[in-house]
Scaffold this motif. Structure first.
Motif, PDB file in Angstrom:
ATOM      1  N   LEU A   1       0.134  16.110 -12.166  1.00  0.00           N
ATOM      2  CA  LEU A   1      -1.129  16.700 -12.634  1.00  0.00           C
ATOM      3  C   LEU A   1      -1.362  18.044 -11.943  1.00  0.00           C
ATOM      4  O   LEU A   1      -1.731  19.041 -12.572  1.00  0.00           O
ATOM      5  N   MET A   2      -1.134  18.062 -10.630  1.00  0.00           N
ATOM      6  CA  MET A   2      -1.411  19.270  -9.838  1.00  0.00           C
ATOM      7  C   MET A   2      -0.534  20.442 -10.273  1.00  0.00           C
ATOM      8  O   MET A   2      -0.969  21.598 -10.235  1.00  0.00           O
ATOM      9  N   ALA A   3       0.673  20.143 -10.699  1.00  0.00           N
ATOM     10  CA  ALA A   3       1.591  21.222 -11.097  1.00  0.00           C
ATOM     11  C   ALA A   3       1.063  21.994 -12.300  1.00  0.00           C
ATOM     12  O   ALA A   3       1.471  23.127 -12.545  1.00  0.00           O
ATOM     13  N   GLU A   4       0.142  21.407 -13.039  1.00  0.00           N
ATOM     14  CA  GLU A   4      -0.448  22.097 -14.189  1.00  0.00           C
ATOM     15  C   GLU A   4      -1.737  22.838 -13.824  1.00  0.00           C
ATOM     16  O   GLU A   4      -2.379  23.410 -14.706  1.00  0.00           O
ATOM     17  N   GLY A   5      -2.123  22.790 -12.550  1.00  0.00           N
ATOM     18  CA  GLY A   5      -3.329  23.508 -12.137  1.00  0.00           C
ATOM     19  C   GLY A   5      -4.524  22.615 -11.878  1.00  0.00           C
ATOM     20  O   GLY A   5      -5.643  23.094 -11.733  1.00  0.00           O
ATOM     21  N   VAL A   6      -4.285  21.299 -11.781  1.00  0.00           N
ATOM     22  CA  VAL A   6      -5.391  20.371 -11.482  1.00  0.00           C
ATOM     23  C   VAL A   6      -5.714  20.452  -9.990  1.00  0.00           C
ATOM     24  O   VAL A   6      -4.815  20.367  -9.142  1.00  0.00           O
ATOM     25  N   THR A   7      -6.998  20.620  -9.675  1.00  0.00           N
ATOM     26  CA  THR A   7      -7.427  20.679  -8.272  1.00  0.00           C
ATOM     27  C   THR A   7      -8.415  19.573  -7.910  1.00  0.00           C
ATOM     28  O   THR A   7      -8.737  19.410  -6.737  1.00  0.00           O
ATOM     29  N   THR A   8      -8.931  18.847  -8.914  1.00  0.00           N
ATOM     30  CA  THR A   8      -9.816  17.707  -8.641  1.00  0.00           C
ATOM     31  C   THR A   8      -9.406  16.551  -9.551  1.00  0.00           C
ATOM     32  O   THR A   8      -9.213  16.747 -10.752  1.00  0.00           O
ATOM     33  N   ILE A   9      -9.272  15.364  -8.952  1.00  0.00           N
ATOM     34  CA  ILE A   9      -8.880  14.177  -9.726  1.00  0.00           C
ATOM     35  C   ILE A   9      -9.859  13.041  -9.426  1.00  0.00           C
ATOM     36  O   ILE A   9     -10.090  12.717  -8.251  1.00  0.00           O
ATOM     37  N   GLU A  10     -10.408  12.461 -10.455  1.00  0.00           N
ATOM     38  CA  GLU A  10     -11.188  11.231 -10.298  1.00  0.00           C
ATOM     39  C   GLU A  10     -10.197  10.081 -10.357  1.00  0.00           C
ATOM     40  O   GLU A  10      -9.322  10.055 -11.232  1.00  0.00           O
ATOM     41  N   VAL A  11     -10.312   9.158  -9.413  1.00  0.00           N
ATOM     42  CA  VAL A  11      -9.363   8.040  -9.321  1.00  0.00           C
ATOM     43  C   VAL A  11     -10.136   6.726  -9.288  1.00  0.00           C
ATOM     44  O   VAL A  11     -10.964   6.517  -8.393  1.00  0.00           O
ATOM     45  N   LYS A  12      -9.846   5.856 -10.238  1.00  0.00           N
ATOM     46  CA  LYS A  12     -10.537   4.565 -10.304  1.00  0.00           C
ATOM     47  C   LYS A  12      -9.690   3.482  -9.652  1.00  0.00           C
ATOM     48  O   LYS A  12      -8.457   3.514  -9.737  1.00  0.00           O
ATOM     49  N   SER A  13     -10.365   2.501  -9.077  1.00  0.00           N
ATOM     50  CA  SER A  13      -9.679   1.262  -8.703  1.00  0.00           C
ATOM     51  C   SER A  13      -9.652   0.401  -9.970  1.00  0.00           C
ATOM     52  O   SER A  13      -9.593   0.930 -11.069  1.00  0.00           O
ATOM     53  N   GLY A  14      -9.658  -0.898  -9.851  1.00  0.00           N
ATOM     54  CA  GLY A  14      -9.786  -1.738 -11.041  1.00  0.00           C
ATOM     55  C   GLY A  14      -8.569  -2.573 -11.369  1.00  0.00           C
ATOM     56  O   GLY A  14      -8.609  -3.389 -12.292  1.00  0.00           O
ATOM     57  N   TYR A  15      -7.474  -2.375 -10.614  1.00  0.00           N
ATOM     58  CA  TYR A  15      -6.299  -3.227 -10.826  1.00  0.00           C
ATOM     59  C   TYR A  15      -6.095  -4.182  -9.639  1.00  0.00           C
ATOM     60  O   TYR A  15      -5.016  -4.762  -9.501  1.00  0.00           O
TER      61      TYR A  15
ATOM     62  N   ALA B   1       0.842  -1.204   0.000  1.00  0.00           N
ATOM     63  CA  ALA B   1       0.000   0.000   0.000  1.00  0.00           C
ATOM     64  C   ALA B   1       0.877   1.254   0.000  1.00  0.00           C
ATOM     65  O   ALA B   1       0.581   2.237  -0.695  1.00  0.00           O
ATOM     66  N   ALA B   2       1.977   1.203   0.750  1.00  0.00           N
ATOM     67  CA  ALA B   2       2.858   2.378   0.811  1.00  0.00           C
ATOM     68  C   ALA B   2       3.485   2.653  -0.551  1.00  0.00           C
ATOM     69  O   ALA B   2       3.611   3.812  -0.967  1.00  0.00           O
ATOM     70  N   GLY B   3       3.865   1.596  -1.238  1.00  0.00           N
ATOM     71  CA  GLY B   3       4.455   1.762  -2.574  1.00  0.00           C
ATOM     72  C   GLY B   3       3.435   2.307  -3.557  1.00  0.00           C
ATOM     73  O   GLY B   3       3.753   3.176  -4.387  1.00  0.00           O
ATOM     74  N   LEU B   4       2.214   1.804  -3.477  1.00  0.00           N
ATOM     75  CA  LEU B   4       1.154   2.297  -4.373  1.00  0.00           C
ATOM     76  C   LEU B   4       0.886   3.772  -4.110  1.00  0.00           C
ATOM     77  O   LEU B   4       0.712   4.571  -5.038  1.00  0.00           O
ATOM     78  N   LEU B   5       0.862   4.127  -2.815  1.00  0.00           N
ATOM     79  CA  LEU B   5       0.602   5.525  -2.458  1.00  0.00           C
ATOM     80  C   LEU B   5       1.731   6.423  -2.972  1.00  0.00           C
ATOM     81  O   LEU B   5       1.476   7.481  -3.562  1.00  0.00           O
ATOM     82  N   ALA B   6       2.957   5.978  -2.789  1.00  0.00           N
ATOM     83  CA  ALA B   6       4.104   6.818  -3.185  1.00  0.00           C
ATOM     84  C   ALA B   6       4.091   7.058  -4.698  1.00  0.00           C
ATOM     85  O   ALA B   6       4.287   8.189  -5.161  1.00  0.00           O
ATOM     86  N   SER B   7       3.854   6.011  -5.475  1.00  0.00           N
ATOM     87  CA  SER B   7       3.893   6.214  -6.937  1.00  0.00           C
ATOM     88  C   SER B   7       2.706   7.056  -7.397  1.00  0.00           C
ATOM     89  O   SER B   7       2.830   7.909  -8.274  1.00  0.00           O
ATOM     90  N   ALA B   8       1.540   6.837  -6.766  1.00  0.00           N
ATOM     91  CA  ALA B   8       0.359   7.627  -7.162  1.00  0.00           C
ATOM     92  C   ALA B   8       0.527   9.092  -6.758  1.00  0.00           C
ATOM     93  O   ALA B   8       0.086   9.999  -7.476  1.00  0.00           O
ATOM     94  N   MET B   9       1.188   9.336  -5.608  1.00  0.00           N
ATOM     95  CA  MET B   9       1.419  10.739  -5.188  1.00  0.00           C
ATOM     96  C   MET B   9       2.248  11.464  -6.231  1.00  0.00           C
ATOM     97  O   MET B   9       1.973  12.617  -6.569  1.00  0.00           O
ATOM     98  N   GLY B  10       3.263  10.795  -6.755  1.00  0.00           N
ATOM     99  CA  GLY B  10       4.105  11.420  -7.779  1.00  0.00           C
ATOM    100  C   GLY B  10       3.282  11.785  -9.003  1.00  0.00           C
ATOM    101  O   GLY B  10       3.408  12.891  -9.548  1.00  0.00           O
ATOM    102  N   ARG B  11       2.428  10.866  -9.423  1.00  0.00           N
ATOM    103  CA  ARG B  11       1.606  11.150 -10.611  1.00  0.00           C
ATOM    104  C   ARG B  11       0.623  12.285 -10.323  1.00  0.00           C
ATOM    105  O   ARG B  11       0.425  13.184 -11.144  1.00  0.00           O
ATOM    106  N   ALA B  12       0.003  12.240  -9.137  1.00  0.00           N
ATOM    107  CA  ALA B  12      -0.955  13.296  -8.780  1.00  0.00           C
ATOM    108  C   ALA B  12      -0.248  14.657  -8.751  1.00  0.00           C
ATOM    109  O   ALA B  12      -0.798  15.662  -9.219  1.00  0.00           O
ATOM    110  N   GLN B  13       0.962  14.680  -8.223  1.00  0.00           N
ATOM    111  CA  GLN B  13       1.672  15.964  -8.130  1.00  0.00           C
ATOM    112  C   GLN B  13       2.019  16.521  -9.504  1.00  0.00           C
ATOM    113  O   GLN B  13       2.017  17.730  -9.707  1.00  0.00           O
TER     114      GLN B  13
END
Ligand code: NIG
Ligand code: FE
Length: 422
Positions: A144-158, A130-142
Motif C-alpha cells: 500500500l505504502m509503495a503507492e503513496g499511502v501514508t495512513t492506514i486504518e487497521v481493523k481487528s476482527g479475526y 504474533a511474529a507471523g501475523l506482523l510479517a505478513s501484515a508488514m508486506g501488505r502495508a508496504q
C-alpha cells in the motif's frame, strides 16, 4: 485547524527545514480549483508539518535567504499522502479455496453459513504467531505504502476472543512503529460469532461490549470500534449495544452497513454519529439522508463488490444528492478483497461505481481523513497539517484512477521525512 479555501497561505513565524519546488500540487482542498490544483507553487516543511505553501519564486528566494535545502520535483504531481480508511490488514492464512468455491457457484453467504468464510480466517489467525501475523501484515502495508499511502486504518476482527483481538491490535500498533506510516486501530469486536459462543449470542455481545472493550481500550489499543451489521452477522440491536458501549467510553465508530441487505444499519450508524458507514451497496434514501445529517462518511469498497461479483452497486447518485461525503478504500481482507492496491480501488470506484476521478481521489485523501477522524491532521495539503505527501509521474491527477496495475508513485514524504521505500 480551520478549513481554508485559499491554501496559498503563509506562516510568518516559522522557518523551514526543506522546500519542494517545480511540483504541480493537487492540494485536494475542497471548493478551490479542481483537485485544489495550484500552479507555480512550492511547499515548505518544518518538523513534521507543512509550514508554507506559496508561489515558487518566493519560495526560492526565501530558501536562499534561509539556506534550506530545495528539492526540484521536475514537474511531478504532488498530492496529499493517500489514506486507506478501511482494511483488515492483519490475518492468518488465505481464502483462495473459498475463491475457487465461489467460482463454482457457491455464494459468500452459503460459505459463511457452512462455517467457512470469516470463521476459517479466525481459525488460521488464532493458529498463527504474533511474529507471523506482523510479517505478513508488514508486506501488505508496504505494498500500500509503495503507492503513496501514508495512513492506514487497521481493523481487528479475526481473533474474536480477547487474547487474539489484543494481539491483532498490538500488531497494528507495531506496524505503525516499524514502518513510516500512520496506523489507526479499530476494534472490530462484532465481526462474526465465534463457534465457542454458538449457543450464546447475547453472552458474546456482552463480552465484546463490556470487559473486552474495556481491557483493549484501557491498554490504549483502540482508536475506534466497528461492527458487521448484516443478516449473516449481527443484528441492529446487537450492533447498537456495542456502539452504545463505545460511545460511553468516548470512542468513535465505523459500521459495516448495507453490504448484502438494507437492515437500517446506515441509519443506526448515523444515530451514533459514526465516523463512517462502509460498503452501502444496499442503502436507501432515508439512510443516505441520515448519513448526510450526521456527517458520517460513506466508505465505498469496490474491491469486495468486484470479488463477490455483486451486481447492485452502491446508489452513488442517492448518496451524492443527499450530500454524503464519499470515501474509497481497499477493504484489504482475505475473504472478499485480497487487495493491496488503493490505486486499483480508485479505478474500480470510477469504473464500477461511477465516481468521477476527482471524487475518487477526494475519497482517498480529504474524505478518507474524515472517515478516520483525522481531518484536522491529514487529507489535504494545507499549512499546519502533517507533511505527508506523495509524488507521481503523471500528466494529470485523473491518471491515478486510469492506470490498471501501474504504479506511478515516485516518492513519498511522511511527517516531513522522505521515505526510502517509495
Ligand atoms: O469488509 N464484511 C465483513 N468483513 C469483510 C469480509 C471479511 C471476510 O470475509 O473475511 C468485508 O468485506
Ligand atoms: Fe471490511
Amino acid at each position: 485547524m480551520q478549513q481554508s479555501t485559499d491554501p496559498m497561505q503563509q506562516s510568518t513565524t516559522r522557518e523551514w527545514d526543506r522546500v519542494w519546488v517545480n511540483a504541480r500540487i493537487a492540494t485536494m482542498v475542497a471548493g478551490a480549483a479542481p483537485y485544489g490544483n495550484l500552479t507555480g507553487a512550492a511547499l515548505a516543511v518544518r518538523g513534521d508539518r507543512i509550514a508554507w505553501i506559496g508561489p515558487a519564486e518566493q519560495a526560492l528566494s526565501r530558501a536562499r535567504a534561509l539556506d534550506v535545502p530545495v528539492e526540484d520535483c521536475r514537474g511531478q504531481w504532488m498530492l496529499p499522502g493517500l489514506i486507506d480508511c478501511h482494511t483488515h490488514l492483519i490475518y492468518g492464512g488465505s481464502r483462495v479455496e473459498e475463491f475457487e468455491k465461489r467460482l463454482c457457484g457457491i455464494s459468500y453467504e452459503e460459505i459463511a453459513r457452512a462455517g467457512g468464510g470469516i470463521q476459517s480466517t479466525v481459525n488460521a489467525t488464532r493458529a498463527a504467531s504474533a511474529a507471523g501475523l506482523l510479517a505478513s501484515a508488514m508486506g501488505r502495508a508496504q505494498r500500500l505504502m509503495a503507492e503513496g499511502v501514508t495512513t492506514i486504518e487497521v481493523k481487528s476482527g479475526y481473533g474474536l476472543n480477547l487474547a487474539v483481538e489484543r494481539i491483532l491490535l498490538e500488531v497494528a500498533r507495531e506496524l505503525g512503529r516499524r514502518l513510516p506510516v500512520s496506523v489507526r486501530t479499530t476494534y472490530l469486536g462484532l465481526h462474526d460469532l465465534p463457534t465457542e459462543f454458538a449457543a450464546d449470542r447475547a453472552g458474546f455481545v456482552e463480552q465484546v461490549a463490556g470487559p473486552w472493550l474495556e481491557a483493549l481500550a484501557d491498554a490504549g489499543l483502540v482508536d475506534a470500534v466497528d461492527a458487521f451489521c448484516e443478516n449473516i452477522a449481527f443484528t441492529l440491536a446487537e450492533t447498537e449495544r456495542f456502539l452504545a458501549a463505545a460511545q460511553t467510553r468516548g470512542l468513535p465508530a465505523h459500521v459495516h452497513a448495507g453490504q448484502l441487505s438494507d437492515m437500517g444499519a446506515a441509519e443506526l450508524a448515523a444515530r451514533y454519529r459514526a465516523l463512517s458507514a462502509d460498503h452501502l451497496e444496499f442503502v436507501g434514501a432515508s439512510g443516505a439522508r441520515a448519513l448526510a445529517a450526521s456527517g458520517t462518511v460513506a466508505v465505498l469498497l469496490p474491491g469486495a463488490f468486484f470479488m463477490l461479483r455483486q451486481t447492485t452497486p452502491p446508489p452513488v447518485n442517492v448518496l451524492r444528492a443527499a450530500g454524503v461525503s464519499l470515501a474509497v478504500a481497499t477493504d484489504c481482507n482475505p475473504g472478499t478483497s485480497p487487495c493491496t492496491s488503493l490505486l486499483l480501488a480508485l479505478n474500480m470506484a470510477c469504473t464500477l461505481f461511477g465516481l468521477t476521478p476527482e471524487e475518487a481521489i477526494a475519497g482517498v485523501t480529504r474524505n478518507a481523513a474524515r472517515a478516520v477522524g483525522l481531518e484536522t491532521l491529514v487529507g489535504t495539503l494545507e499549512v499546519g497539517k502533517r507533511a505527508d505527501f506523495a509524488f507521481y509521474q503523471i500528466d494529470r491527477p485523473a491518471e491515478l484512477c486510469y492506470n490498471l496495475g501501474a504504479n506511478p508513485c515516485v516518492g513519498v514524504v511522511f511527517g516531513g521525512v522522505a521515505r526510502a521505500t517509495a
